[in-house]
Design an enzyme around this catalytic site. Structure first.
Site, PDB file in Angstrom:
ATOM      1  N   GLU A 174       0.816  -1.221   0.000  1.00 43.66           N
ATOM      2  CA  GLU A 174       0.000   0.000   0.000  1.00 43.66           C
ATOM      3  C   GLU A 174       0.848   1.269   0.000  1.00 43.66           C
ATOM      4  O   GLU A 174       0.847   2.042   0.968  1.00 43.66           O
ATOM      5  CB  GLU A 174      -0.980  -0.008   1.184  1.00 43.66           C
ATOM      6  N   GLU A 323      -6.324  -8.129  -0.625  1.00 38.16           N
ATOM      7  CA  GLU A 323      -6.791  -8.195   0.763  1.00 38.16           C
ATOM      8  C   GLU A 323      -8.270  -7.847   0.778  1.00 38.16           C
ATOM      9  O   GLU A 323      -8.714  -6.988   0.011  1.00 38.16           O
ATOM     10  CB  GLU A 323      -6.086  -7.162   1.655  1.00 38.16           C
TER      11      GLU A 323
END
Ligand code: GLA
Ligand code: GLA
Length: 690
Positions: A174, A323
Site C-alpha cells: 500500500e 486483501e
C-alpha cells in the site's frame, strides 16, 4: 433495477462473447479462481504452521501472501540473510496445495537500518523526521533506502524466482506516504527542470507574476502538497507518481532477471486513494491488485463495484483482490461487521467485476501489534472464528465454478473517464466543500451500472474506440491533446457526456484560455458563462425530467453564431428554475448531435433521480442494452465472457428474496442442473453458464 421497465422490450439475447484479454493470471497447476489469506509465519512457532495450513486447506484456501512485513526476520542484521524459515513455510504451504505470493518487505524496514541510516526515514510536510516502530517510515525517494530495498528484493528473487509454488510478487505494501526530505526536494527540482527546460518557461505556465512568485532558478521552488500555486501542487503529485513508479522499477529490476515469466509483479492499491496516479505506477506492473475494505460503515455495493472497475481499469484486464475484510476491520471509528452472508456476497462481486483471486486479511490474529482487534479467520487460539465457515463455502464455490470462469473477463461498451489530474485540481480548490469528485463520479456510475450492468472506468489516456458511450464526470484538467482525442471520438460516432467543471484547466492547472469546456466548446457550440457554488437545492428541469441542482451549478450559453440553426444546432436539455437570479431560466445542460455521435455538457450536480433519467436517455441514444433486462432492484448482474464461454453472476444485495427470470435455460454452476429462473435469498448468489 430502477429503470428496468424501459428495457423490457429490449432484446433478451445475452451480449455476444468477446475475445478480448481475459484472466489476470493463469497457472496450469493452480485453480483458475483463487481463494487466499494473508499469513504471517514469522509471527508463530513453526509447530503452529502445519495445523494452520491444514485449516486453510480445509477451507479450500489455495493461496497465501507472505513476507511483506518480515524484513527483520529475513535480514536480522545488515547483509546477513535468514531464508531457511521462508523456504520451509513455502514448502509446507505447497504440501497443502497452497501457492504463494511473496511480498517484498520494504514497507517495514528493520530497526538496525533506520538507526544506522536515519537519512532513509521519511520527513513529513512540517519537516519532522519519522522514527522506527510503526510502518511506512521510509523515504520513497531515498537513494540509500532503494539500495537496501533492491538488495532484499534481489536476495528473495534469486532464491524464489524459480520456485514452482511462488506465483507472483507484491512490491512493498500500500504505497502511500510521500516524503519531503532534502533528497526528495532536490529530485523534484531536477524533475521540474527536465520537464520545463528553463525557469522562464515554468514561470510562464505557472503565471508566477501572481503574488510575486517568480522564480530565479529551480532550487528556489518549495515542496508543498497544499496551500500553494495550483500548478506547483499538480506537479508535486505528478512527481510523487513518477517517484513511486521508479521506486517500483528499482525492485522490479532486482526481481525480474531472477524470476520466471509466469511470476507476476504487482502491488496492492487502495481503491479511490489518490496520493499518486495509479495509471503511471501500473505502467510498470504486470497486473493490478487492490485491498477491498468497504469505505462506508455499511457495504455499499455500487461504490464497491465501482472500485473493482477502477482497479480493473489500471491494466484494462482482470485483477486480484489482494486483501479483503473477514467481516470487519479495526481502523474505523466503529468497526461494525458485514452482515452474515455479505462476506460471500462481496467475494462473488469481486469475481463478477473481474477479479481472479480473493484474499482475506488476515488469516489469524497476531499475538500482539497494532491490529489485535482486526477481523480474522482463526482466533489467537488457532481455532476458526464464525466467519470461517462462510469463507469455506466461498472456497468450495470457487473450486466448483472456477473452471467455467477460466479465461473469462467482463466487457463493456460504456466507459467513465477517471482523471487523477482532474480530481487533484478540484480538490486543491473545491470552491464548494461538498464537491467531492469521487462522489460525483459515483453518482454517474450508479445509474449507468444499473442500466447497462457493465461499466469500465478508464484513464484519460485509454483508447475509447470500442465504447458507444463515454462519460467524463468532471474532467477539470483537459489539455488540447486530450480534447483532440475526444473530438475524434465524437466525430467517429461516439457519444460523449461531460459533467460540471469539465475543460476548465490546461495541463499546467492554469485556466484554459477559452471558458469551459475549453477546447471542446466549439464542438459543443456552447460554453459556460459562470459557475456558482450552491448551499441549497435549485430547481432544474426539461425534457428528461424535473429535479434539483445541488452543490454546483453552471449557466451555459450557446455560441450560436458558429452554427446555423438546424438539426446540428446545440439543444438545451435542462434549464434552471428561479433561485438566486443568476441561474433563473438559464441553460443547465446542452447537447449537440455531431454526425452519428453527440456531445453533451451537464453544468450542474444533479439529484440522483434526475441524473438517472438523464443517463437512461444517454444509454438509449448510444444503443447500449443491459445484459439481462428486467432484473429486480438490488440484484446485481455481472457477466464474464471469453474462451467461448458466457458466465452470469447474479448477486442479491437486498435483505429479501428475489426471483430472476433468465432469457433461456442455463447451467447453474453452484447448485448444478439447468434452470430458467433463479430464486435468490437475502445476499444470495447464483453463477450461471450460458
Ligand atoms: C484579500 C487579499 C486579496 C485577495 C482577496 C480575495 O482581500 O488582500 O489579495 O486575496 O482577499 O478575497
Ligand atoms: C491494509 C494493510 C494490511 C492491514 C489491513 C488492515 O490493507 O495492507 O497490512 O493493515 O490494512 O485492514
Amino acid at each position: 433495477m430502477r429503470l428496468g421497465a424501459l428495457f423490457l422490450a429490449a432484446s433478451v439475447a445475452l451480449a455476444p462473447v468477446s475475445s478480448a484479454p481475459a484472466q489476470a493470471t493463469a497457472y496450469s497447476d493452480q485453480p483458475p479462481i483463487l481463494l487466499g489469506a494473508s499469513w504471517y509465519p514469522e509471527q508463530w512457532p513453526e509447530s503452529q504452521w502445519e495445523p494452520d495450513l491444514a485449516l486453510m486447506e480445509a477451507a479450500h484456501i489455495h493461496l497465501v501472501r507472505i513476507g511483506e512485513f518480515a524484513w527483520s526476520t529475513m535480514e536480522p542484521s545488515e547483509g546477513h540473510y535468514e531464508f531457511g524459515w521462508l523456504d520451509r513455510a513455502i514448502a509446507l504451504a505447497a504440501k497443502h496445495h497452497i501457492c504463494v505470493v511473496l511480498g517484498t518487505p520494504t514497507a517495514g524496514p528493520p530497526a538496525w537500518l533506520t538507526t544506522k541510516y536515519p537519512d532513509t526515514l521519511r520527513v513529513d510536510e512540517n519537516g519532522r523526521r519519522d522514527e522506527h516502530g510503526n510502518r511506512q517510515q521510509f523515504s520513497f525517494a531515498s537513494t540509500r533506502y532503494r539500495k537496501f530495498a533492491h538488495a532484499i528484493a534481489e536476495q528473495m528473487a534469486a532464491r524464489y524466482g524459480h520456485n514452482p509454488n511462488v506465483v507472483g510478487w507484491q512490491l512493498d505494501n500500500e504505497y502511500a506516504a510521500d516524503s519531503f526530505d532534502p533528497e526528495a526536494k532536490s529530485q523534484f527540482h531536477a524533475w521540474l527542470q527536465k520537464k520545463y527546460g528553463t525557469i522562464a518557461n515554468l514561470n510562464h505556465h505557472w503565471a508566477t507574476a501572481y503574488w510575486s512568485q517568480t522564480y530565479d532558478n529551480f532550487d528556489e521552488i518549495p515542496v508543498r502538497s497544499k496551500e500553494e500555486n495550483p500548478a506547483l501542487l499538480l506537479e508535486w503529485k505528478r512527481f510523487v507518481s513518477d517517484t513511486w513508479k521508479s521506486y517500483s522499477e528499482n525492485q522490479i529490476d532486482a526481481i525480474r532477471p531472477h524470476a520466471d515469466k509466469r511470476q507476476f509483479i504487482t502491488t496492492n492499491t487502495m481503491g479511490w486513494f489518490d496520493g499518486f496516479d495509479e495509471y503511471v505506477v501500473h505502467s510498470v506492473l504486470d497486473i493490478a491488485a487492490w485491498d477491498d475494505y468497504i469505505s462506508t460503515d455499511h457495504y455499499d455495493a455500487a461504490d464497491n463495484g465501482a472500485r473493482h472497475d477502477l482497479t480493473r481499469g489500471f491494466k484494462q484486464k482482470n485483477f486480484w483482490v489482494m486483501e479483503t475484510e473477514p467481516a470487519f476491520v479495526n481502523w474505523r471509528p466503529t468497526n461494525t461487521p458485514l452482515e452474515k452472508g455479505q462476506v460471500r456476497d462481496m467475494a462473488w462481486q469481486a469475481i463478477g467485476h473481474g477479479s481472479d483471486a480473493v484474499e482475506y486479511w488476515q488469516w489469524r490474529s497476531a499475538p500482539n501489534g497494532q491490529e489485535e482487534y482486526h477481523g480474522v479467520l482463526l482466533g489467537i487460539d488457532g481455532k476458526p472464528v464464525p466467519v470461517y465457515d462462510e469463507v469455506k463455502q466461498v472456497g468450495a464455490e470457487f473450486e466448483k465454478a472456477g473452471p467455467a470462469l477460466a479465461g473469462t473477463s467482463p466487457h463493456s461498451s460504456v466507459a467513465i473517464i477517471q482523471s487523477y489530474d482532474s480530481r487533484w485540481a478540484i480538490d486543491f480548490q473545491r470552491h464548494s466543500a461538498a464537491f467531492d469528485p469521487v462522489k460525483e463520479l459515483v453518482s454517474f456510475y450508479r445509474p449507468l451500472r444499473d442500466q447497462t450492468q457493465a461499466v469500465d472506468i478508464l484513464s484519460p489516456d485509454a483508447s475509447l474506440d470500442s465504447y458507444k458511450l463515454v462519460v467524463a464526470p468532471a474532467l477539470n484538467v483537459l489539455p488540447q491533446s486530450m480534447a483532440d482525442r475526444l473530438i475524434a471520438y465524437v466525430k467517429a460516432g461516439g457519444h460523449l457526456v461531460l459533467g460540471p467543471r469539465s475543460g476548465m484547466k490546461d495541463e499546467y492547472n492554469a485556466l484554459n484560455p477559452q471558458r469551459q469546456p475549453g477546447p471542446l466548446a466549439d464542438l459543443l457550440g456552447a460554453k459556460v458563462s459562470q459557475f456558482y457554488a450552491l448551499d441549497e437545492a435549485v430547481p432544474v428541469g426539461g425534457d428528461p425530467g424535473n429535479g434539483t441542482a445541488n452543490i454546483w451549478a453552471e449557466t451555459l450559453a450557446p455560441t450560436l453564431e458558429t452554427f446555423a440553426p438546424g438539426p446540428d444546432a446545440p439543444r438545451v436539455l435542462l434549464t434552471y428554475g428561479p433561485s438566486n437570479g443568476w441561474l433563473d431560466n438559464q441553460p443547465a445542460a446542452i447537447t449537440r448531435t455531431v454526425g452519428k455521435g453527440s456531445i453533451t455538457y451537464i453544468g450542474a450536480w444533479l439529484d440522483q433521480p434526475l441524473l438517472d433519467s438523464l443517463t437512461t436517455q444517454f444509454v438509449h441514444d448510444a444503443g447500449v442494452q443491459p445484459i439481462l433486462p428486467g432484473v429486480p432492484d438490488g440484484v446485481e448482474v455481472c457477466q464474464r465472457t471469453g474462451s467461448g464461454k458466457t458466465i452470469l453472476i447474479l448477486i442479491n444485495h437486498t435483505t429479501s428474496n428475489q426471483r430472476v427470470k433468465l432469457p433461456h435455460a442455463m447451467t447453474d454452476l453452484l447448485q448444478s442442473g439447468t434452470v430458467s429462473s433463479v430464486d435468490l435469498p437475502k445476499y444470495g448468489v447464483a453463477v450461471l453458464q450460458n
